[in-house]
Design an enzyme around this catalytic site. Structure first.
Site, PDB file in Angstrom:
ATOM      1  N   CYS A 279      44.452  96.123  20.272  1.00  0.00           N
ATOM      2  CA  CYS A 279      44.103  97.050  19.199  1.00  0.00           C
ATOM      3  C   CYS A 279      42.956  96.424  18.426  1.00  0.00           C
ATOM      4  O   CYS A 279      43.159  95.462  17.676  1.00  0.00           O
ATOM      5  CB  CYS A 279      45.304  97.301  18.287  1.00  0.00           C
TER       6      CYS A 279
ATOM      7  N   HIS B 113      41.737 102.536  29.236  1.00  0.00           N
ATOM      8  CA  HIS B 113      40.978 103.615  28.613  1.00  0.00           C
ATOM      9  C   HIS B 113      40.329 104.507  29.659  1.00  0.00           C
ATOM     10  O   HIS B 113      39.712 104.005  30.608  1.00  0.00           O
ATOM     11  CB  HIS B 113      39.870 103.055  27.714  1.00  0.00           C
TER      12      HIS B 113
ATOM     13  N   GLU C 177      45.179 108.316  21.434  1.00  0.00           N
ATOM     14  CA  GLU C 177      45.757 107.010  21.748  1.00  0.00           C
ATOM     15  C   GLU C 177      47.112 107.153  22.431  1.00  0.00           C
ATOM     16  O   GLU C 177      47.963 107.941  22.002  1.00  0.00           O
ATOM     17  CB  GLU C 177      45.914 106.166  20.481  1.00  0.00           C
TER      18      GLU C 177
ATOM     19  N   CYS D  36      39.756 104.233  16.686  1.00  0.00           N
ATOM     20  CA  CYS D  36      40.357 103.367  17.696  1.00  0.00           C
ATOM     21  C   CYS D  36      39.320 102.326  18.069  1.00  0.00           C
ATOM     22  O   CYS D  36      38.293 102.659  18.678  1.00  0.00           O
ATOM     23  CB  CYS D  36      40.779 104.172  18.930  1.00  0.00           C
TER      24      CYS D  36
ATOM     25  N   GLY E   5      38.995 101.732  21.741  1.00  0.00           N
ATOM     26  CA  GLY E   5      38.399 102.943  22.308  1.00  0.00           C
ATOM     27  C   GLY E   5      36.895 102.980  22.107  1.00  0.00           C
ATOM     28  O   GLY E   5      36.147 103.426  22.993  1.00  0.00           O
TER      29      GLY E   5
END
Length: 276
Positions: free
Chosen positions: A75, A161, A210, A219, A222
């Site tokens: 994260c 991802h 997410e 994110c 991301g």
């Protein structure tokens, strides 16, 4: 039981941070879900724990749980908040410090103005790293999503991802296509889904669905994934500003063989005690 926590956010991606340096987190999956409920609990996109490092080269470790109680491997916004929490407590030295994330070491550095710089490591495109169930590695994949073909890019930033290029971010079908791609058969462990609109070679707009959470205001991993995929295709430069609904992040990646760096803010919201 009671749980002392700190509420934080990184450009709107919000967290409950718990100090677990002396004892591990004493919450099961259902309790984490109750804590994460925005009406009946505290509410968060992810729960972060501060833990003793197991890697002797790292100062501390951190754990990550999604709103649905599942664990996450990385994260980016959370890493910045963990660094800011440690710095405020006087536990983070100056310069680049290594922290142990669930997917391996990351380097963090406190900058001026409440910003934190994070070494997110080198993006991993090999399908087994995500994992992605395809025959061989490609720059673009066409996968089956509820019976229809969809073109995506795919990369691991410590978590999986899928990246989808869109012409208009405001009308991207995040709420519909996001969960469909998250649970597509090609991703046996699910994935985060980024919808990226290129604005210029040094700027993109992004929305992210997410895994285990839903659409969030931001994110960090991301943003890194979107830049990595587009950079590999030759569509963006080495330094890119990524604008998400909650704010902007600065991403720098020179390409293969180099780590990817993310810079952005980390904010404290309040301290609290949750009574289960």
């Amino acid at each position: 039981m009671t749980l002392v926590f700190t509420k934080m956010h990184g450009i709107g991606n919000d967290f409950v941070v718990v100090d677990c340096r002396d004892a591990p987190l004493a919450l099961g999956t259902e309790a984490i879900r109750r804590l994460g409920d925005r009406h009946l609990g505290v509410g968060f996109d992810q729960l972060l724990t501060i833990e003793p490092a197991r890697d002797p080269d790292c100062a501390y470790a951190y754990g990550i749980w999604n709103t649905d109680g599942t664990r996450s491997g990385q994260c980016g916004n959370g890493a910045r908040c963990v660094a800011a929490w440690l710095a405020r407590a006087g536990l983070l030295g100056e310069g680049l410090v290594r922290l142990e994330s669930p997917s391996g070491p990351v380097g963090v550095e406190i900058l001026a103005g409440g910003h934190v710089r994070v070494d997110m490591g080198e993006p991993r495109f090999a399908p087994p790293a995500l994992p992605l169930d395809v025959a061989h590695e490609e720059d673009r994949y066409t996968i089956d999503v509820v019976g229809r073909p969809l073109e995506i890019g795919a990369v691991s930033m410590g978590n999986p991802h899928a990246v989808i290029e869109v012409d208009e971010i405001a009308t991207a079908p995040v709420g519909v296509l996001g969960p469909q791609v998250e649970h597509a058969a090609a991703f046996p462990r699910g994935c985060n889904v980024g919808f990226a609109q290129r604005v210029a070679r040094d700027a993109i707009m992004l929305r992210v669905w997410e895994r285990g959470v839903g659409e969030t205001l931001a994110c960090g991993s991301g943003a890194c994934a979107a830049v990595a995929v587009l950079h590999r295709r030759g569509l963006v430069d080495d330094e890119v500003r990524v604008t998400l609904p909650g704010g902007s992040l600065d991403i720098r990646w020179p390409g293969a063989g180099h780590p990817l760096w993310m810079t952005g803010p980390a904010a404290f919201v309040f301290e609290g005690t949750w009574h289960e």
